[in-house]
Design a protein around this motif. Structure first.
Motif, PDB file in Angstrom:
ATOM      1  N   GLY A  84      37.905   7.991  33.124  1.00 34.39           N
ATOM      2  CA  GLY A  84      38.821   8.223  32.015  1.00 34.39           C
ATOM      3  C   GLY A  84      39.094   9.698  31.813  1.00 34.39           C
ATOM      4  O   GLY A  84      38.820  10.527  32.675  1.00 34.39           O
ATOM      5  N   THR A  85      39.613  10.019  30.636  1.00 32.86           N
ATOM      6  CA  THR A  85      39.935  11.399  30.279  1.00 32.86           C
ATOM      7  C   THR A  85      38.939  11.885  29.234  1.00 32.86           C
ATOM      8  O   THR A  85      38.721  11.227  28.228  1.00 32.86           O
ATOM      9  CB  THR A  85      41.375  11.493  29.721  1.00 32.86           C
ATOM     10  OG1 THR A  85      42.274  10.933  30.675  1.00 32.86           O
ATOM     11  CG2 THR A  85      41.762  12.941  29.460  1.00 32.86           C
ATOM     12  N   PHE A  86      38.352  13.055  29.486  1.00 30.42           N
ATOM     13  CA  PHE A  86      37.329  13.650  28.626  1.00 30.42           C
ATOM     14  C   PHE A  86      37.995  14.428  27.497  1.00 30.42           C
ATOM     15  O   PHE A  86      38.900  15.229  27.728  1.00 30.42           O
ATOM     16  CB  PHE A  86      36.465  14.590  29.473  1.00 30.42           C
ATOM     17  CG  PHE A  86      35.493  15.422  28.685  1.00 30.42           C
ATOM     18  CD1 PHE A  86      34.257  14.922  28.354  1.00 30.42           C
ATOM     19  CD2 PHE A  86      35.811  16.716  28.299  1.00 30.42           C
ATOM     20  CE1 PHE A  86      33.347  15.693  27.643  1.00 30.42           C
ATOM     21  CE2 PHE A  86      34.914  17.491  27.592  1.00 30.42           C
ATOM     22  CZ  PHE A  86      33.681  16.979  27.261  1.00 30.42           C
ATOM     23  N   TYR A  87      37.553  14.177  26.267  1.00 35.87           N
ATOM     24  CA  TYR A  87      38.024  14.944  25.110  1.00 35.87           C
ATOM     25  C   TYR A  87      36.822  15.435  24.320  1.00 35.87           C
ATOM     26  O   TYR A  87      35.910  14.675  24.026  1.00 35.87           O
ATOM     27  CB  TYR A  87      38.925  14.093  24.204  1.00 35.87           C
ATOM     28  CG  TYR A  87      40.216  13.706  24.859  1.00 35.87           C
ATOM     29  CD1 TYR A  87      41.206  14.655  25.096  1.00 35.87           C
ATOM     30  CD2 TYR A  87      40.445  12.398  25.251  1.00 35.87           C
ATOM     31  CE1 TYR A  87      42.400  14.304  25.710  1.00 35.87           C
ATOM     32  CE2 TYR A  87      41.639  12.039  25.860  1.00 35.87           C
ATOM     33  CZ  TYR A  87      42.609  12.994  26.090  1.00 35.87           C
ATOM     34  OH  TYR A  87      43.781  12.645  26.702  1.00 35.87           O
ATOM     35  N   GLN A  88      36.831  16.718  23.928  1.00 35.54           N
ATOM     36  CA  GLN A  88      35.727  17.319  23.190  1.00 35.54           C
ATOM     37  C   GLN A  88      35.814  17.074  21.693  1.00 35.54           C
ATOM     38  O   GLN A  88      34.856  17.341  20.980  1.00 35.54           O
ATOM     39  CB  GLN A  88      35.698  18.837  23.421  1.00 35.54           C
ATOM     40  CG  GLN A  88      35.206  19.228  24.786  1.00 35.54           C
ATOM     41  CD  GLN A  88      35.106  20.733  24.889  1.00 35.54           C
ATOM     42  OE1 GLN A  88      36.107  21.419  24.932  1.00 35.54           O
ATOM     43  NE2 GLN A  88      33.890  21.240  24.923  1.00 35.54           N
ATOM     44  N   VAL A 105      28.978  13.131  21.273  1.00 35.74           N
ATOM     45  CA  VAL A 105      29.187  14.431  21.913  1.00 35.74           C
ATOM     46  C   VAL A 105      30.608  14.606  22.452  1.00 35.74           C
ATOM     47  O   VAL A 105      31.069  15.718  22.658  1.00 35.74           O
ATOM     48  CB  VAL A 105      28.163  14.682  23.038  1.00 35.74           C
ATOM     49  CG1 VAL A 105      26.764  14.846  22.459  1.00 35.74           C
ATOM     50  CG2 VAL A 105      28.186  13.578  24.075  1.00 35.74           C
ATOM     51  N   CYS A 106      31.308  13.477  22.705  1.00 34.47           N
ATOM     52  CA  CYS A 106      32.671  13.547  23.219  1.00 34.47           C
ATOM     53  C   CYS A 106      33.304  12.157  23.177  1.00 34.47           C
ATOM     54  O   CYS A 106      32.671  11.190  22.777  1.00 34.47           O
ATOM     55  CB  CYS A 106      32.695  14.077  24.656  1.00 34.47           C
ATOM     56  SG  CYS A 106      31.967  12.959  25.871  1.00 34.47           S
ATOM     57  N   ILE A 107      34.557  12.107  23.630  1.00 32.05           N
ATOM     58  CA  ILE A 107      35.277  10.838  23.767  1.00 32.05           C
ATOM     59  C   ILE A 107      35.766  10.758  25.210  1.00 32.05           C
ATOM     60  O   ILE A 107      36.216  11.756  25.772  1.00 32.05           O
ATOM     61  CB  ILE A 107      36.493  10.773  22.817  1.00 32.05           C
ATOM     62  CG1 ILE A 107      36.034  10.715  21.365  1.00 32.05           C
ATOM     63  CG2 ILE A 107      37.393   9.591  23.146  1.00 32.05           C
ATOM     64  CD1 ILE A 107      37.171  10.755  20.363  1.00 32.05           C
ATOM     65  N   VAL A 108      35.671   9.572  25.794  1.00 31.51           N
ATOM     66  CA  VAL A 108      36.288   9.321  27.098  1.00 31.51           C
ATOM     67  C   VAL A 108      37.331   8.239  26.875  1.00 31.51           C
ATOM     68  O   VAL A 108      37.013   7.123  26.450  1.00 31.51           O
ATOM     69  CB  VAL A 108      35.260   8.894  28.166  1.00 31.51           C
ATOM     70  CG1 VAL A 108      35.967   8.520  29.462  1.00 31.51           C
ATOM     71  CG2 VAL A 108      34.255  10.014  28.420  1.00 31.51           C
ATOM     72  N   GLU A 162      33.498   6.584  22.259  1.00 28.65           N
ATOM     73  CA  GLU A 162      32.619   7.664  21.843  1.00 28.65           C
ATOM     74  C   GLU A 162      31.374   7.658  22.723  1.00 28.65           C
ATOM     75  O   GLU A 162      30.747   6.619  22.926  1.00 28.65           O
ATOM     76  CB  GLU A 162      32.231   7.505  20.376  1.00 28.65           C
ATOM     77  CG  GLU A 162      33.402   7.689  19.440  1.00 28.65           C
ATOM     78  CD  GLU A 162      33.000   7.571  17.971  1.00 28.65           C
ATOM     79  OE1 GLU A 162      31.968   6.933  17.665  1.00 28.65           O
ATOM     80  OE2 GLU A 162      33.740   8.110  17.139  1.00 28.65           O
ATOM     81  N   ILE A 163      31.032   8.830  23.241  1.00 28.11           N
ATOM     82  CA  ILE A 163      29.856   8.972  24.101  1.00 28.11           C
ATOM     83  C   ILE A 163      28.759   9.648  23.285  1.00 28.11           C
ATOM     84  O   ILE A 163      28.984  10.687  22.665  1.00 28.11           O
ATOM     85  CB  ILE A 163      30.187   9.820  25.355  1.00 28.11           C
ATOM     86  CG1 ILE A 163      31.449   9.293  26.064  1.00 28.11           C
ATOM     87  CG2 ILE A 163      28.989   9.867  26.300  1.00 28.11           C
ATOM     88  CD1 ILE A 163      31.401   7.841  26.470  1.00 28.11           C
ATOM     89  N   GLY A 193      40.387  17.395  28.301  1.00 31.05           N
ATOM     90  CA  GLY A 193      41.569  16.809  28.936  1.00 31.05           C
ATOM     91  C   GLY A 193      41.397  16.528  30.415  1.00 31.05           C
ATOM     92  O   GLY A 193      42.307  16.019  31.064  1.00 31.05           O
ATOM     93  N   GLN A 194      40.237  16.832  30.965  1.00 32.05           N
ATOM     94  CA  GLN A 194      39.988  16.628  32.395  1.00 32.05           C
ATOM     95  C   GLN A 194      39.680  15.164  32.690  1.00 32.05           C
ATOM     96  O   GLN A 194      39.015  14.494  31.906  1.00 32.05           O
ATOM     97  CB  GLN A 194      38.810  17.498  32.834  1.00 32.05           C
ATOM     98  CG  GLN A 194      38.434  17.371  34.298  1.00 32.05           C
ATOM     99  CD  GLN A 194      37.276  18.283  34.678  1.00 32.05           C
ATOM    100  OE1 GLN A 194      37.035  19.308  34.037  1.00 32.05           O
ATOM    101  NE2 GLN A 194      36.543  17.899  35.693  1.00 32.05           N
ATOM    102  N   LEU A 195      40.155  14.682  33.830  1.00 29.18           N
ATOM    103  CA  LEU A 195      39.807  13.331  34.274  1.00 29.18           C
ATOM    104  C   LEU A 195      38.373  13.344  34.778  1.00 29.18           C
ATOM    105  O   LEU A 195      37.969  14.266  35.488  1.00 29.18           O
ATOM    106  CB  LEU A 195      40.740  12.876  35.391  1.00 29.18           C
ATOM    107  CG  LEU A 195      42.191  12.661  34.987  1.00 29.18           C
ATOM    108  CD1 LEU A 195      43.040  12.333  36.209  1.00 29.18           C
ATOM    109  CD2 LEU A 195      42.321  11.564  33.962  1.00 29.18           C
ATOM    110  N   VAL A 196      37.607  12.317  34.387  1.00 29.63           N
ATOM    111  CA  VAL A 196      36.222  12.224  34.817  1.00 29.63           C
ATOM    112  C   VAL A 196      35.999  10.884  35.515  1.00 29.63           C
ATOM    113  O   VAL A 196      36.688   9.905  35.263  1.00 29.63           O
ATOM    114  CB  VAL A 196      35.238  12.380  33.629  1.00 29.63           C
ATOM    115  CG1 VAL A 196      35.305  13.782  33.072  1.00 29.63           C
ATOM    116  CG2 VAL A 196      35.482  11.363  32.541  1.00 29.63           C
TER     117      VAL A 196
END
Length: 165
Positions: A96-100, A122-125, A133-134, A150-153
């Motif tokens: 998915g896409t990582f959001y801080q 700690v973040c959202i994917v 929520e992670i 915004g990076q793909l993980v």
């Protein structure tokens, strides 16, 4: 994919330049142009398109290129990598896409030096328009954030390094 007008402009530029061959690849598409070879230029992608080549009026002499490597003027500094074997890695449970942060205008969940508990988000994917929520999984301190907002993980990709308490 390039538009026909853009391809025509590329043909003109290659024709006016001293290069004999030009290759452009982007998103599965490939354009290859040669001045002294075949009379057509082909664009390869799932469907083939052939565009007639512009005949060069005058072919320039080949240009010799010389690459010169010089010795470094400053001593090379060794990068000492910190031992991360005692650190816990928080990994992505999905692609998915990582959001801080929860939204673009909100503060980030954590930054290096932040204290976290097992239940701390700690973040959202984001995967398929679902925001997951992670959680930190351990009590400790965030040492490093390994990905950019915004990076793909990928599944299993490390996102954070945490120093456990």
């Amino acid at each position: 994919m390039l538009k026909v007008q853009e391809i025509r402009e590329l043909i003109k530029l290659v024709d006016q330049s001293n290069i004999d061959e030009f290759v452009y690849e982007s998103e599965g598409s490939k354009i290859k142009m040669k001045k002294n070879a075949v009379e057509t230029i082909t664009v390869s992608q799932p469907q083939q398109v052939a565009i007639p080549a512009v005949q060069p009026q005058q072919v320039a002499e080949p240009v010799a290129v010389q690459v010169v490597q010089s010795a470094p003027t400053q001593p090379v500094q060794e990068v000492v990598k910190e031992d991360t074997s005692n650190l816990h890695k928080i990994t992505s449970p999905m692609v998915g896409t990582f959001y801080q942060s929860p939204s673009p205008d909100a503060d980030v969940y954590v930054k290096p030096g932040s204290k976290v508990t097992k239940d701390s988000v700690v973040c959202i994917v984001e995967a398929m328009k679902l925001f997951n929520e992670i959680e930190a999984e351990v009590n400790g301190e965030i040492v490093e954030i390994l990905v950019k907002d915004g990076q793909l993980v990928e599944y299993g990709q490390p996102l954070f390094l945490v120093k456990p308490e």
